[in-house]
Write a protein that holds these residues in place. Structure first.
Motif, mmCIF file in Angstrom:
data_model
loop_
_atom_site.group_PDB
_atom_site.id
_atom_site.type_symbol
_atom_site.label_atom_id
_atom_site.label_comp_id
_atom_site.label_asym_id
_atom_site.label_seq_id
_atom_site.Cartn_x
_atom_site.Cartn_y
_atom_site.Cartn_z
ATOM 1 N N LYS A 57 1.005 -1.347 -0.053
ATOM 2 C CA LYS A 57 0.029 -0.138 0.286
ATOM 3 C C LYS A 57 0.987 1.322 0.019
ATOM 4 C CE LYS A 57 -3.876 2.458 1.846
ATOM 5 N NZ LYS A 57 -4.890 2.112 3.154
ATOM 6 N N HIS A 58 2.271 1.279 0.763
ATOM 7 C CA HIS A 58 2.354 2.275 1.150
ATOM 8 C C HIS A 58 3.548 2.705 -0.326
ATOM 9 C CE1 HIS A 58 6.266 4.544 1.736
ATOM 10 N NE2 HIS A 58 7.300 3.543 1.421
ATOM 11 N N PHE A 59 4.273 1.337 -1.294
ATOM 12 C CA PHE A 59 5.321 1.593 -2.466
ATOM 13 C C PHE A 59 4.409 1.796 -3.192
ATOM 14 C CE2 PHE A 59 8.785 -0.714 -4.330
ATOM 15 C CZ PHE A 59 9.488 0.475 -4.620
ATOM 16 N N VAL A 60 3.331 0.939 -3.853
ATOM 17 C CA VAL A 60 2.357 1.061 -5.219
ATOM 18 C C VAL A 60 0.973 1.836 -5.100
ATOM 19 C CG1 VAL A 60 3.784 -0.670 -6.016
ATOM 20 C CG2 VAL A 60 1.215 -1.724 -4.546
ATOM 21 N N GLY A 61 0.895 2.142 -3.755
ATOM 22 C CA GLY A 61 -0.512 3.146 -2.997
ATOM 23 C C GLY A 61 -1.833 2.003 -3.111
ATOM 24 N N LYS A 62 -1.479 0.677 -3.191
ATOM 25 C CA LYS A 62 -2.702 -0.112 -3.433
ATOM 26 C C LYS A 62 -1.815 -1.526 -3.531
ATOM 27 C CE LYS A 62 -6.807 -2.010 -4.875
ATOM 28 N NZ LYS A 62 -7.297 -2.561 -5.958
ATOM 29 N N ALA A 63 -2.823 -1.955 -1.813
ATOM 30 C CA ALA A 63 -2.190 -3.731 -0.749
ATOM 31 C C ALA A 63 -3.100 -4.469 -2.097
ATOM 32 C CB ALA A 63 -3.015 -3.351 0.740
ATOM 33 N N LEU A 64 -2.728 -4.488 -2.748
ATOM 34 C CA LEU A 64 -2.498 -5.016 -3.989
ATOM 35 C C LEU A 64 -2.462 -6.789 -3.533
ATOM 36 C CD1 LEU A 64 -0.735 -4.251 -7.108
ATOM 37 C CD2 LEU A 64 -2.520 -4.212 -7.119
ATOM 38 N N THR A 65 -4.305 -8.029 -4.181
ATOM 39 C CA THR A 65 -4.583 -9.771 -3.501
ATOM 40 C C THR A 65 -4.600 -9.998 -5.277
ATOM 41 O OG1 THR A 65 -7.142 -9.124 -3.649
ATOM 42 C CG2 THR A 65 -5.572 -8.076 -1.358
ATOM 43 N N THR A 66 -5.167 -11.239 -4.689
ATOM 44 C CA THR A 66 -5.438 -11.308 -6.442
ATOM 45 C C THR A 66 -6.675 -11.547 -6.624
ATOM 46 O OG1 THR A 66 -6.818 -13.244 -4.998
ATOM 47 C CG2 THR A 66 -4.597 -13.646 -5.604
ATOM 48 N N ARG A 67 -7.698 -10.338 -6.000
ATOM 49 C CA ARG A 67 -8.450 -9.567 -6.838
ATOM 50 C C ARG A 67 -8.667 -8.620 -7.249
ATOM 51 N NH1 ARG A 67 -9.575 -10.666 -0.930
ATOM 52 N NH2 ARG A 67 -9.163 -8.630 -0.640
ATOM 53 N N ASP A 68 -7.400 -8.186 -7.132
ATOM 54 C CA ASP A 68 -7.489 -7.101 -7.968
ATOM 55 C C ASP A 68 -6.690 -7.806 -9.438
ATOM 56 O OD1 ASP A 68 -7.015 -4.842 -6.683
ATOM 57 O OD2 ASP A 68 -5.642 -5.557 -5.322
ATOM 58 N N PHE A 69 -6.476 -9.432 -9.469
ATOM 59 C CA PHE A 69 -5.654 -9.644 -11.080
ATOM 60 C C PHE A 69 -6.847 -10.925 -10.923
ATOM 61 C CE2 PHE A 69 -2.561 -8.066 -9.431
ATOM 62 C CZ PHE A 69 -2.316 -6.891 -10.317
ATOM 63 N N PRO A 70 -8.591 -10.377 -11.579
ATOM 64 C CA PRO A 70 -10.038 -12.132 -12.124
ATOM 65 C C PRO A 70 -9.792 -12.682 -12.752
ATOM 66 C CG PRO A 70 -10.175 -9.556 -12.159
ATOM 67 C CD PRO A 70 -9.105 -9.812 -11.181
ATOM 68 N N HIS A 71 -8.512 -12.004 -13.921
ATOM 69 C CA HIS A 71 -8.541 -12.896 -14.734
ATOM 70 C C HIS A 71 -7.041 -13.383 -14.968
ATOM 71 C CE1 HIS A 71 -5.276 -9.543 -15.019
ATOM 72 N NE2 HIS A 71 -4.590 -10.536 -15.929
ATOM 73 N N LEU A 72 -6.200 -13.672 -13.955
ATOM 74 C CA LEU A 72 -5.721 -15.384 -12.786
ATOM 75 C C LEU A 72 -6.481 -16.232 -12.531
ATOM 76 C CD1 LEU A 72 -2.581 -12.817 -13.203
ATOM 77 C CD2 LEU A 72 -2.338 -13.927 -15.025
ATOM 78 N N LYS A 73 -5.598 -17.027 -12.575
ATOM 79 C CA LYS A 73 -5.697 -17.774 -11.446
ATOM 80 C C LYS A 73 -4.942 -17.097 -10.123
ATOM 81 C CE LYS A 73 -6.265 -22.155 -13.578
ATOM 82 N NZ LYS A 73 -5.900 -23.730 -13.777
ATOM 83 N N ARG A 88 8.132 -3.277 -11.110
ATOM 84 C CA ARG A 88 8.104 -1.799 -11.830
ATOM 85 C C ARG A 88 8.545 -0.333 -11.060
ATOM 86 N NH1 ARG A 88 3.072 -4.547 -14.558
ATOM 87 N NH2 ARG A 88 2.495 -2.741 -13.649
ATOM 88 N N ARG A 89 7.875 -0.789 -9.962
ATOM 89 C CA ARG A 89 7.730 0.417 -9.059
ATOM 90 C C ARG A 89 9.858 0.626 -8.718
ATOM 91 N NH1 ARG A 89 7.015 5.581 -7.750
ATOM 92 N NH2 ARG A 89 7.498 5.727 -5.647
ATOM 93 N N CYS A 90 10.005 -0.450 -8.462
ATOM 94 C CA CYS A 90 10.893 -0.386 -8.074
ATOM 95 C C CYS A 90 12.168 0.433 -9.272
ATOM 96 C CB CYS A 90 11.960 -1.763 -7.382
ATOM 97 S SG CYS A 90 11.709 -2.454 -5.932
ATOM 98 N N MET A 91 11.842 -0.406 -10.192
ATOM 99 C CA MET A 91 12.756 0.235 -12.058
ATOM 100 C C MET A 91 12.162 1.723 -12.517
ATOM 101 S SD MET A 91 12.331 -3.165 -14.280
ATOM 102 C CE MET A 91 13.263 -4.374 -13.786
ATOM 103 N N ALA A 92 10.844 1.748 -11.602
ATOM 104 C CA ALA A 92 10.880 3.071 -11.818
ATOM 105 C C ALA A 92 11.771 4.259 -11.293
ATOM 106 C CB ALA A 92 9.185 3.769 -12.087
ATOM 107 N N MET A 93 11.372 4.082 -9.918
ATOM 108 C CA MET A 93 12.439 4.571 -9.445
ATOM 109 C C MET A 93 13.928 4.486 -9.378
ATOM 110 S SD MET A 93 10.581 4.262 -5.272
ATOM 111 C CE MET A 93 10.967 5.674 -4.487
#
Length: 130
Positions: A57-73, A88-93
């Protein structure tokens, strides 16, 4: 190992990634986490647990979970998609994590710990803003 690192580097704070997995969490990792915490206590060094959702949540702005990727198992979302966002965020930094999800998670945790516990911390600026 923890004691040797503390003696050599003399940190004020050690941050460990909290175990996840609920009833399926690795008992070995939970015990290892406890050992690191105990050594820190024994050496008088503050220890903090970093929960992956809080760090993300701090690093990418959201506490990502599997629900954020419904198209993937679920397994694919955990092992690839979520970690890819952190990479990708690390690389952007401008942080070279060599597409290694463990290195990216460690960098994100370091950034969270610095932002949370170090008053003067400011991440390296990106994008020619300064």
């Amino acid at each position: 190992m923890t004691q040797g690192l503390i003696v050599h580097h003399k940190p004020d704070l050690v941050v460990g990634e909290a175990a996840i997995g609920g009833k399926n969490a690795s008992a070995f990792l939970i015990k290892l986490f406890g050992c690191v915490e105990a050594v820190c206590w024994n050496r008088g060094v503050k220890f903090e647990a970093a929960h992956s959702g809080t760090v993300r949540k701090h690093f990418v702005g959201k506490a990502l979970t599997t629900r954020d990727f419904p198209h993937l198992k679920s397994d694919k979302a955990k092992k690839a998609a979520i970690k890819d966002v952190v990479i990708r965020r690390c690389m952007a930094m401008g942080w070279d994590v060599d597409n290694d999800p463990d290195a990216a998670d460690a960098a994100a945790t370091w950034d969270w710990a610095c932002a949370t516990f170090c008053r003067s911390y400011q991440a390296k600026p990106v994008g020619g803003l300064f």
